[in-house]
Each structure stands twice: as structure tokens, then as C-alpha cells.
Write an enzyme that holds these catalytic residues in place. Structure first.
Site, PDB file in Angstrom:
ATOM      1  N   SER A 242      15.197  47.697 -12.453  1.00 43.69           N
ATOM      2  CA  SER A 242      13.907  47.123 -12.813  1.00 43.69           C
ATOM      3  C   SER A 242      14.139  46.077 -13.891  1.00 43.69           C
ATOM      4  O   SER A 242      15.265  45.864 -14.333  1.00 43.69           O
ATOM      5  CB  SER A 242      12.976  48.218 -13.339  1.00 43.69           C
ATOM      6  OG  SER A 242      13.496  48.677 -14.577  1.00 43.69           O
ATOM      7  N   LYS A 243      13.050  45.482 -14.320  1.00 41.17           N
ATOM      8  CA  LYS A 243      13.149  44.447 -15.355  1.00 41.17           C
ATOM      9  C   LYS A 243      13.833  44.974 -16.620  1.00 41.17           C
ATOM     10  O   LYS A 243      14.479  44.249 -17.344  1.00 41.17           O
ATOM     11  CB  LYS A 243      11.756  43.957 -15.728  1.00 41.17           C
ATOM     12  CG  LYS A 243      11.195  43.036 -14.683  1.00 41.17           C
ATOM     13  CD  LYS A 243      10.057  42.214 -15.268  1.00 41.17           C
ATOM     14  CE  LYS A 243       9.316  41.490 -14.177  1.00 41.17           C
ATOM     15  NZ  LYS A 243       7.952  41.968 -13.999  1.00 41.17           N
ATOM     16  N   ARG A 244      13.630  46.260 -16.832  1.00 40.71           N
ATOM     17  CA  ARG A 244      14.242  46.923 -17.982  1.00 40.71           C
ATOM     18  C   ARG A 244      15.758  46.695 -18.034  1.00 40.71           C
ATOM     19  O   ARG A 244      16.367  46.632 -19.075  1.00 40.71           O
ATOM     20  CB  ARG A 244      13.925  48.416 -17.843  1.00 40.71           C
ATOM     21  CG  ARG A 244      14.172  49.297 -19.001  1.00 40.71           C
ATOM     22  CD  ARG A 244      13.442  50.638 -18.770  1.00 40.71           C
ATOM     23  NE  ARG A 244      13.520  51.080 -17.375  1.00 40.71           N
ATOM     24  CZ  ARG A 244      14.535  51.758 -16.869  1.00 40.71           C
ATOM     25  NH1 ARG A 244      15.544  52.083 -17.625  1.00 40.71           N
ATOM     26  NH2 ARG A 244      14.525  52.140 -15.598  1.00 40.71           N
TER      27      ARG A 244
END
Ligand code: GLU
Length: 472
Positions: A242-244
């Protein structure tokens, strides 16, 4: 003929997971001489945005995933969806559910409290026609639910193998909300059927949807496609990417000067194992070799380092002219008014050292302008005190006499200077590089000196001699 589609929801830009799904669909279509369609799933009016449609299309074009036929928008097919809801109601395979949201929420809470899986109690499944008519006449709001038949649903996933689900595990799910809007599983089947899709290739997060969709195919008597669910892409911590994890949208890779073919190559290997040692593939290789049965079930870990390596390999394999064309397209100001042969020399000297065009731009800076500053860390280590000035000064004197400004001559002069001063060559190479470029890495010193030319080298070394060491 095989027909596949990529069906993104325009609620965000195209990210790596979406691009990998698009790639596998596209490769499958190309490999089988089939067709590849792009369908925009924009039924969520709140979250769907035109700007994302534009971004997705732009990313698809950049990646070279041209699609057949016009773009399909779900928002333009509302009439068909509405007609299909009426049809399935008429066939007796769906029913109106008048249960209020409050009562359903309550039932869900009770199930949670009792630690059992919530299932709709089918309260409205067999309402007498008279009651249904009466409630309709009263204007009561309703959803439409599918009458899930008894039995079981099974299919053979091209990647996950045989999957069977007992229909008792499937709720009488809603196919149209109280505002009349149809739900994902329902419209997905209607669209795939209308588009003649033969193979549905999508993320494994859709595995729970597939039995529901297969039931809808059966109830309408539609021909069923094959299904292939792709493994998840994981971050280094093995959690869903994910963007994380700093996994950006595809546009960022374009803006940073990754070649689309390099990204394709890397994404192709995320979950697909072509059963060879080879790791660098052209787009054409991928089309030729792609085989959906070689896609693995296990999640594939996104490895940024590997992506960089693949990207560097692709850049290295381009001709200098191709790199120049990519550079001028992405960074029109790159190189200023430098002559063409000079730019070609620079590209030749740097292209095997960089992973992206942005890195090439940044590393090539010293070829176009004198260093404005000297990397403090490198200076501290390599140009510690005044004795370095003495050495560099000695080298400047020796190269001032060189007429044939070749790498051999420059190297010989350096070795002779080092010998004379009783130093190892490294003691001189590092400060000279720092003085010329302001940084501590880059192409071979003598190569960059040859390219910069005599005048620039001597000028820069004299400036460095005035400015360094910095912290005395
Ligand atoms: N719009 C869905 C998604 O973005 C795609 C569903 C499908 O491919 O069937 O996940």
C-alpha cells in the site's frame, strides 16, 4: 477469440497492483491474439472522479497498454442494469426486501454478540404477492436480493485450481440498493457477458465475489468465462502493498524517468515465474512467453531494489540516441544549449551507472556547470587539510602541459604526480574528483576529465584550491 478486460474504479490513480493486473490481462490478450478492453467501473458516484479516469488512461497509454474498442463506462449502462433487475425479478430469481436498515443492523449486532456469522434471515424471500403489492403501494423502500439457490457452486480457477463453495455460505445478497443502483457483483456479470469476456483476470481479493457472480451467470443462463485470480503484491513486511510502503502510483515512475518497458518487466515478474534464469525481458519477450498457468498463488513481494536494477538494465541496453530522446521528452531543458556530441558523450559515460532518467539528470549536473558547493562529508574525508592543496596543485601543474587530452595521458600524469609525492593514487584521485564535480561518486575520473575538457578541468581545480579545505 479470447477477450479480457481491465476494470479499474476511478477512485484513485493507477497504482502498481492495478498496473500488474492490467499487464497480465494485456499479455494474455496479446499472447493469444485476443482482445483487451478497458472498462471504467464508475458506479460509485461519490468517489469516482474524471481526473482519475484521465490519469488511469494516461498511465495505460504510457505503459503501452492500448485497448481495443471504445472505453466502456458503467455509468453509461444504467438502463441495461435497470432492465436486468426487472428481468431477474420477473423470472422469480430475485425478490424485493423491505427490511429496514435498523432491523438488519440489529440482526447483525446480535450475530456478532453470539459470535456467529451474520446471514440475512430471508424474511422477505417468500412474501405473499398481496403483501408485496401492498407495501409497494404504500411506497415502502426496498432493496432487491438474489434468491441464492440450494446446492453448491464450483469452478476451476486458472491459478488457484478447483474451488467449491456451499451455497448455504452465500447470503441472499443485494443486487440493487434502495435507490435503485445496482451493486458490483451484478453489474460485473452483466458487463462481462455483454462484452463477451472469455477470461476474467483480476486480483485475488475478488475470490469471494466469484461464486456470487457464477450464480448470477447461471440464473441468467449466460455463458461463464474462465477465472484467474492473481496473487497479492506484498510489501517487504509481507503485508499487502500500500502507500504506506512508499508504493506510489504509476505516474510517479514515469515522472522519475523509469522506462515503461522496465516497469513492465519488473511487474511481469511479480507473481509470474517464467521458469528460466533470465530476468530481463523486452515487452515482446513477455508477450511471447507469458503463460497464465505459470502464475503462482503465493503473494509476490515488491522489492524496490530489484526494480531499480531491472530499470538500470533496460536503460543500459538502449542506444545513446534512444536515451537522449527519452531525456529530451521528459526533461526538455536538459543539456541547455550543449552540442549534440557532448550530450552523447555524457550519456555514454553515465547510462550504465543510473537507474532512471531522473538520476541521469541529477548525476549529469556537473557536466554542465561548475560545482556550486562541495559535498561536506566527502570533503571532510578526502580534502582534510592544506597538504591536499599541495598535491592537487602539483597535479594541475602537470596536466597544464598536456596537449593530447586523453584518458591515458591524464592517468599517467596522476600516477607520476602521486609517485613524486610518495602517495597512493587514490589519495589524489578522490580530491581531484571532488574538486571537479563537487561529489564523491560518478564515472571514472579520467573519463569525466576527458569529457569536461582541459579548460574546464583546470578552471574548476583552481577554484577548488581556493575554496577547500572548508573547515580549517
Ligand atoms: N473494479 C474492480 C476493482 O477495481 C475490478 C473488478 C473486476 O476486475 O472484476 O477491483
Amino acid at each position: 477469440m479470447t477477450k479480457v478486460r481491465f476494470a479499474p474504479s476511478p477512485t484513485g490513480e493507477l497504482h502498481l497492483g492495478g498496473a500488474r493486473t492490467a499487464l497480465f490481462n494485456w499479455l494474455f490478450a496479446k499472447h493469444t491474439n485476443g482482445e483487451f478492453f478497458l472498462r471504467i467501473e464508475d458506479t460509485d458516484k461519490e468517489r469516482s472522479k474524471q481526473k482519475y479516469v484521465d490519469q488511469i488512461c494516461e498511465s495505460m497509454r504510457w505503459l503501452g497498454f492500448t485497448w481495443d474498442g471504445p472505453l466502456v463506462f458503467q455509468s453509461e449502462r444504467e438502463k441495461e442494469y435497470h432492465g436486468a433487475v426487472q428481468q431477474i425479478l420477473k423470472d422469480g430469481n430475485a425478490y424485493r426486501c423491505f427490511c429496514s436498515k435498523g432491523s438488519l443492523d440489529e440482526a447483525r449486532k446480535t450475530a456478532d454478540r453470539e459470535k456467529r456469522i451474520y446471514r440475512y434471515a430471508r424474511t422477505c424471500r417468500n412474501l405473499p404477492t398481496s403483501e408485496e403489492t401492498e407495501r409497494l403501494n404504500k411506497g415502502e423502500s426496498f432493496t432487491v436480493r438474489l434468491k441464492v439457490p440450494d446446492g453448491e457452486t464450483s469452478y476451476t480457477d486458472l491459478i488457484y485450481g478447483h474451488i467449491t463453495v456451499q451455497n448455504t455460505e452465500i447470503d441472499d445478497f443485494i443486487i440493487a440498493r434502495s435507490d435503485g443502483s445496482p451493486t458490483f457483483n451484478f453489474v460485473c456479470v452483466l458487463d462481462d457477458n455483454a462484452m463477451g469476456i472469455t477470461h476474467v483476470i483480476r486480483g485475488e481479493d475478488h475470490i469471494p465475489n466469484t461464486p456470487k457472480q457464477l450464480i448470477i451467470y447461471t440464473l441468467f443462463g449466460f455463458q461463464k468465462p474462465e477465472f484467474a485470480h492473481l496473487p497479492m503484491i506484498l510489501g517487504p513486511d509481507k503485508k499487502r502493498l500500500s502507500k504506506r510502503h512508499g508504493a506510489p502510483g504509476v505516474q510517479k515512475f514515469r515522472d522519475e524517468g523509469y522506462l515503461p518497458d522496465a516497469l513492465l518487466n519488473y511487474l511481469g515478474l511479480l507473481g509470474w515465474n517464467p521458469d528460466t534464469e533470465q530476468e530481463i525481458f523486452t515487452r515482446e519477450d513477455l508477450v511471447e512467453l507469458f503463460d497464465i498457468s505459470q502464475v503462482q498463488k503465493k503473494g509476490a513481494v515488491f522489492d524496490e531494489k530489484k526494480l531499480h536494477w531491472v530499470s538500470g538494465q533496460h536503460l543500459f541496453r538502449l542506444s545513446n540516441e534512444q536515451v537522449r530522446d527519452h531525456m529530451t521528452e521528459l526533461f526538455p531543458d536538459w543539456g541547455g544549449d550543449s552540442e549534440e556530441p557532448y550530450l552523447m558523450e555524457i550519456i555514454a559515460s553515465l547510462k550504465e551507472r543510473v537507474k532512471s532518467l531522473a538520476e541521469l539528470k541529477s548525476l549529469s549536473r556537473f557536466y554542465f556547470s561548475d560545482p556550486e558547493e562541495f559535498d561536506a562529508k566527502v570533503a571532510k574525508k578526502r580534502w582534510k587539510n592544506d597538504s591536499i592543496n599541495k598535491w592537487v596543485n602539483e597535479y594541475v601543474s602537470s596536466i597544464e602541459g598536456i596537449h593530447d587530452w586523453s584518458e591515458d595521458k591524464l592517468e599517467l600524469a596522476l600516477r607520476q604526480t602521486a609517485d613524486k609525492l610518495d602517495l597512493s593514487s587514490g589519495k589524489l584521485i578522490h580530491p581531484v574528483r571532488l574538486g571537479l564535480t563537487g561529489i564523491g561518486f560518478g564515472p571514472s575520473l579520467f573519463e569525466l576529465m576527458r569529457i569536461l575538457g582541459k579548460k574546464v578541468c583546470i578552471h574548476r581545480l583552481k577554484i577548488a584550491l581556493e575554496k577547500l579545505p572548508q573547515n580549517i
